[in-house]
Design a protein around this motif. Structure first.
Motif, short mmCIF file in Angstrom:
data_model
loop_
_atom_site.label_atom_id
_atom_site.label_comp_id
_atom_site.label_asym_id
_atom_site.label_seq_id
_atom_site.Cartn_x
_atom_site.Cartn_y
_atom_site.Cartn_z
N GLU A 41 0.83 -1.20 0.00
CA GLU A 41 0.00 0.00 0.00
C GLU A 41 0.87 1.25 0.00
O GLU A 41 1.89 1.31 0.70
CB GLU A 41 -0.92 0.02 1.23
N ARG A 42 0.47 2.25 -0.74
CA ARG A 42 1.23 3.51 -0.80
C ARG A 42 0.70 4.46 0.27
O ARG A 42 0.01 5.45 -0.01
CB ARG A 42 1.12 4.11 -2.20
N ILE A 43 1.02 4.13 1.50
CA ILE A 43 0.55 4.88 2.66
C ILE A 43 1.75 5.19 3.54
O ILE A 43 2.57 4.32 3.82
CB ILE A 43 -0.49 4.07 3.48
N ALA A 44 1.85 6.43 3.98
CA ALA A 44 2.94 6.81 4.88
C ALA A 44 2.63 6.36 6.30
O ALA A 44 1.47 6.38 6.74
CB ALA A 44 3.17 8.32 4.84
N LEU A 45 3.66 5.96 7.04
CA LEU A 45 3.49 5.57 8.43
C LEU A 45 3.53 6.79 9.33
O LEU A 45 4.37 7.68 9.14
CB LEU A 45 4.61 4.61 8.85
N PRO A 46 2.66 6.85 10.35
CA PRO A 46 2.79 7.89 11.37
C PRO A 46 4.10 7.68 12.15
O PRO A 46 4.73 6.63 12.07
CB PRO A 46 1.57 7.66 12.28
N GLU A 47 4.49 8.69 12.92
CA GLU A 47 5.77 8.61 13.63
C GLU A 47 5.73 7.69 14.84
O GLU A 47 6.77 7.19 15.27
CB GLU A 47 6.22 10.01 14.06
N ASP A 48 4.55 7.46 15.42
CA ASP A 48 4.46 6.69 16.66
C ASP A 48 4.08 5.23 16.42
O ASP A 48 3.26 4.66 17.14
CB ASP A 48 3.48 7.35 17.63
N VAL A 49 4.69 4.63 15.42
CA VAL A 49 4.42 3.22 15.08
C VAL A 49 5.53 2.34 15.63
O VAL A 49 6.70 2.74 15.68
CB VAL A 49 4.30 3.06 13.55
N THR A 50 5.16 1.14 16.05
CA THR A 50 6.13 0.15 16.55
C THR A 50 6.18 -1.04 15.62
O THR A 50 5.14 -1.59 15.23
CB THR A 50 5.74 -0.32 17.96
N LEU A 51 7.39 -1.44 15.26
CA LEU A 51 7.61 -2.65 14.48
C LEU A 51 7.91 -3.80 15.44
O LEU A 51 8.78 -3.68 16.30
CB LEU A 51 8.77 -2.46 13.51
N THR A 52 7.22 -4.92 15.27
CA THR A 52 7.46 -6.12 16.07
C THR A 52 7.72 -7.29 15.13
O THR A 52 6.96 -7.51 14.19
CB THR A 52 6.26 -6.44 16.98
N VAL A 53 8.81 -8.01 15.37
CA VAL A 53 9.15 -9.21 14.60
C VAL A 53 9.32 -10.36 15.60
O VAL A 53 10.03 -10.21 16.60
CB VAL A 53 10.43 -9.03 13.77
N GLU A 54 8.69 -11.51 15.33
CA GLU A 54 8.74 -12.66 16.22
C GLU A 54 9.23 -13.90 15.47
O GLU A 54 8.87 -14.11 14.31
CB GLU A 54 7.36 -12.95 16.81
N LEU A 55 10.01 -14.71 16.16
CA LEU A 55 10.43 -16.02 15.67
C LEU A 55 9.56 -17.07 16.35
O LEU A 55 9.53 -17.15 17.59
CB LEU A 55 11.90 -16.27 15.98
N LEU A 56 8.86 -17.89 15.55
CA LEU A 56 7.89 -18.84 16.09
C LEU A 56 8.25 -20.26 15.68
O LEU A 56 8.66 -20.51 14.54
CB LEU A 56 6.48 -18.52 15.58
N ASP A 57 8.06 -21.20 16.61
CA ASP A 57 8.17 -22.63 16.33
C ASP A 57 6.75 -23.12 16.04
O ASP A 57 5.89 -23.13 16.91
CB ASP A 57 8.75 -23.37 17.54
N VAL A 58 6.50 -23.51 14.77
CA VAL A 58 5.16 -23.90 14.34
C VAL A 58 5.10 -25.39 14.02
O VAL A 58 4.31 -25.83 13.19
CB VAL A 58 4.71 -23.07 13.13
N GLY A 108 -0.26 2.63 19.14
CA GLY A 108 -1.11 2.82 20.30
C GLY A 108 -2.02 1.64 20.58
O GLY A 108 -3.17 1.82 20.98
N GLY A 109 -1.52 0.43 20.35
CA GLY A 109 -2.34 -0.75 20.59
C GLY A 109 -3.19 -1.16 19.41
O GLY A 109 -3.81 -2.23 19.43
N GLU A 110 -3.24 -0.35 18.36
CA GLU A 110 -4.03 -0.67 17.17
C GLU A 110 -3.13 -1.32 16.12
O GLU A 110 -2.10 -0.77 15.74
CB GLU A 110 -4.66 0.59 16.58
#
Length: 257
Positions: A41-58, A108-110
């Motif tokens: 998507e061609r959408i700019a991110l707001p400044e208060d965004v958090t990136l989360t990356v997880e390693l999972l055993d599936v 913000g939790g969203e």
């Protein structure tokens, strides 16, 4: 989109956890999974965004995935692609197991964006480098275009400014009449909303109060954005004015009790 955020790979600003299973050898060396996070998507991110990356055993089909490592970082003013480095303990990895990465962008939790497909890493032919393509999450409930107080948060790529003692820049659309403020002068006029996602604002009139050069520049940019807007997008509480695929201004819904 801006250049990738190399700073996101700095472990000094990372918050990560490793599961209890990974601590079987307290002095075991760390390895890293790296790559980029992006979305189409061609959408700019707001400044208060958090990136989360997880390693999972599936590996277990009928059980909840086991999280082995997690990385959470504030994005700041960076845009995709965002570089990441996720530390993990190799001693916790079993060759017969299956491992995937999950990534999210939240504010913000969203939840704003998330991986829609599993991305294999580490075993069964997969390595330690993975490109993660996220999908936008559609909000279950979004604000209405009309009869909503839309507070300006960005115009022409610049954060909105507020003049001391003056009302914040905003937009209100109701029954064909547009009203609001540039943060300096009041704005009033008309708008048309003939089809879903289409929007034309203006012509607009304004008061003639003189303000600081910065506020006058914001007013010029905002009026130009209104004149150029041909369509809009609402995601949750966020309104984006667009000219084709070009983002002109972003607003956030405000509610008053």
């Amino acid at each position: 989109m801006s250049h990738r955020n190399i700073a996101l790979g700095l472990l000094s600003s990372a918050l990560f956890l490793v599961s209890a299973q990974a601590h079987s050898a307290p002095a075991a060396p760390l390895d890293r999974i790296s790559g980029d996070v992006t979305y189409r998507e061609r959408i700019a991110l707001p400044e208060d965004v958090t990136l989360t990356v997880e390693l999972l055993d599936v590996s277990k089909q009928d059980a909840k995935a086991e999280r082995l490592a997690q990385l959470s970082l504030p994005v700041g003013n960076q845009q995709v692609p965002l570089a990441y480095e996720l530390p993990f303990y190799p001693v916790a990895i079993q060759p017969s197991h299956s491992y995937t990465l999950r990534a999210t962008l939240s504010r913000g939790g969203e939840l704003l964006f998330t991986t829609a497909q599993q991305v294999a890493v580490l075993t069964q032919g997969a390595g330690t480098h993975a490109q993660l393509v996220l999908q936008q999450v559609q909000s279950k409930s979004s604000a209405d275009l009309e009869n909503t107080f839309w507070k300006l948060i960005e115009v022409d790529g610049r954060p909105a400014q507020v003049n001391p003692g003056e009302r914040e820049a905003h937009l209100l659309l109701l029954d064909g009449r547009a009203s609001g403020s540039s943060g300096c002068n009041k704005l009033m006029g008309s708008y048309t909303h003939a089809a879903p996602s289409t929007l034309h604002i203006g012509p607009l009139a304004s008061t003639r109060m003189a303000c600081s050069p910065a506020m006058m520049a914001q007013e010029t940019a905002l009026v130009t954005a209104f004149e150029r807007a041909t369509r809009y997008r609402i995601a949750g509480e966020m309104l984006v004015l667009l000219d084709g695929d070009t983002v002109l201004a972003r607003f956030e819904a405000r509610y008053f009790k």
